[in-house]
Design a protein around this motif. Structure first.
Motif, short mmCIF file in Angstrom:
data_model
loop_
_atom_site.label_atom_id
_atom_site.label_comp_id
_atom_site.label_asym_id
_atom_site.label_seq_id
_atom_site.Cartn_x
_atom_site.Cartn_y
_atom_site.Cartn_z
N HIS A 67 0.81 -1.22 0.00
CA HIS A 67 0.00 0.00 0.00
C HIS A 67 0.84 1.28 0.00
N GLN A 74 -8.25 5.98 1.84
CA GLN A 74 -8.84 4.98 0.96
C GLN A 74 -8.44 3.57 1.36
N LYS A 77 -10.17 2.51 4.57
CA LYS A 77 -11.55 2.10 4.28
C LYS A 77 -11.58 0.66 3.76
N GLU A 78 -10.75 0.37 2.77
CA GLU A 78 -10.74 -0.96 2.17
C GLU A 78 -10.39 -2.04 3.18
N SER A 79 -9.49 -1.73 4.10
CA SER A 79 -9.09 -2.71 5.12
C SER A 79 -10.17 -2.91 6.16
N GLN A 82 -13.32 -5.14 5.57
CA GLN A 82 -13.11 -6.59 5.69
C GLN A 82 -13.51 -7.08 7.08
#
Length: 419
Positions: A67, A74, A77-79, A82
């Protein structure tokens, strides 16, 4: 899965339906976002201007090596989704001080949570929350220390109600003439970097004063010193950068000016050394007769000898002057603790000055911490503070603002007393 166990229905409904803003997705922000979704928060917006750096990976656990260079907001957020795919998270790669985020923007939230690392942004968010009449949870960490506090218009002090400590400054005469602590030498070395390679500042002069600041004025003494200051071209009162350019940034001439000629000039100021230990000038040619062996361990933890630092000084001057030449006439370099040649220069120059003034020299790691005003970030402190933010947020959503207070985690010393 809930981080805090079952919540009563009214609070659980409020948690899942309310809209909250997290400002900052760094050390505290990563822990906070994870805690929020595990507690049951579903509508979260997060904003952060930064991108991910390798140095973040030891404590900002939502990020991985792949990353690096990407938006913190961003990737966070993606992590986080999950952990809870049902969470509705909006990420902004932007500055919270952008005019787009107006008072009306802040009024969209039930609660704002700061996870910032600079005072200007904290001041801004504080003012916006006061104008929007939205509760703000302010937080911060410094090493093992940390704090969480609630700010609510009309009920509590705001962030700017209490003055904050300013960065410590040092008298110019102490920096130029009579350093007594390592930090004085480090500040001098940073000033020297700017005088040689960066933007010159008269307030950051590194050459000795032209007269003894502690001597009673005596016309004959003043005349003698004025004559002495003009006898050697190396200490003539000209711009430090101009003089360095005239030598072609010769490391040996620079070394002898800074650590021999300037020091010998200081020794003519007799009254300075009546109650202080006098400095000891260094001579380049004498140092080159020495040899030095390095021990094991990490490079940044080594404390070299005077010879080693003279070589580091020479190498860094050559590298920095080459960088300056490549950029063309009128170019300037900006000191950055993460730029190896710049850090090598400050490390070498500061340690050589420490030796001249009979101080114990410091490792590159120690000097970087002091020169960059760095307080190490500790993952466990961030985690504790993020947990406390969520607990205070639950009080706010329960309507129990009267039970909110400024909270700090115990320090390691107090913990050891309780074990």
């Amino acid at each position: 899965m809930s981080l805090v166990g079952p919540l009563r229905k009214e609070l659980a409904d409020s948690v899942s339906s309310c809209r909250v803003l997290v400002v900052g997705a760094g050390g505290i922000g990563c822990e906070l976002l994870k805690n929020l979704v595990l507690t049951g928060f579903r509508n979260i917006e997060v904003i952060d201007l930064d991108t991910i750096d390798v140095s973040n990976l030891n404590r900002q656990f939502l990020f991985q090596k792949k990353h690096v260079g990407k938006s913190k907001a961003q990737v966070a957020k993606e992590s986080v989704v999950q952990f809870c795919p049902k969470a509705n998270i909006t990420a902004y790669h932007d500055s919270i001080m952008n005019p787009d985020y107006s008072v009306e923007f802040f009024r969209n939230f039930a609660l704002v949570m700061n996870a910032l690392d600079n005072r200007a942004a904290r001041n801004h968010v504080n003012r916006m929350c006061l104008a929007a009449d939205i509760p703000l949870i302010e937080s911060g960490t410094a090493g093992y220390l940390g704090q969480v506090t609630i700010i609510k218009k009309g009920l509590t002090e705001c962030y700017e109600c209490q003055p904050k400590p300013t960065q410590k400054t040092f008298p110019g005469c102490t920096i130029r003439n009579t350093p007594s602590e390592p930090i004085h030498c480090i500040v001098w070395a940073k000033y020297l970097f700017n005088q040689l390679f960066g933007e010159e500042d008269a307030d950051q002069e590194v050459s000795p004063d032209t007269a003894d600041p502690e001597a009673a004025w005596d016309p004959s003494e003043a005349a003698a010193r004025a004559t002495a200051s003009e006898q050697d071209g190396d200490i003539k009162r000209v711009s430090t950068k101009d003089w360095a350019r005239s030598t072609g940034y010769d490391p040996v001439k620079l070394f002898n000016k800074l650590f021999k000629d300037d020091i010998m000039y200081l020794l003519t100021m007799d009254k300075l050394w009546r109650k202080r230990k006098a400095p000891l000038p260094l001579e380049w040619s004498e140092l080159q007769k020495q040899e030095e062996m390095l021990g094991g361990g990490l490079k940044d933890q080594h404390v070299l000898g005077v010879y080693g630092y003279s070589q580091l000084f020479s190498e860094s001057v050559k590298t920095l002057s080459s960088q300056l030449a490549e950029r063309g006439a009128g170019a300037e370099l900006v000191w950055d603790k993460d730029d190896p040649p710049a850090m090598d220069f400050v490390t070498a120059a500061a340690n050589l000055r420490m030796h001249v003034f009979s101080m114990n020299m410091k490792s590159r790691f120690d000097i970087k911490s002091m020169a960059g005003n760095i307080i190490p970030a500790i993952a466990t402190t961030n985690a504790v503070i993020a947990g406390l933010i969520v607990l205070e947020a639950l009080k706010v959503l329960s309507g129990d603002l009267d039970q909110c207070c400024t909270v700090s985690p115990p320090t390691p010393s107090s913990l050891s007393l309780r074990m």
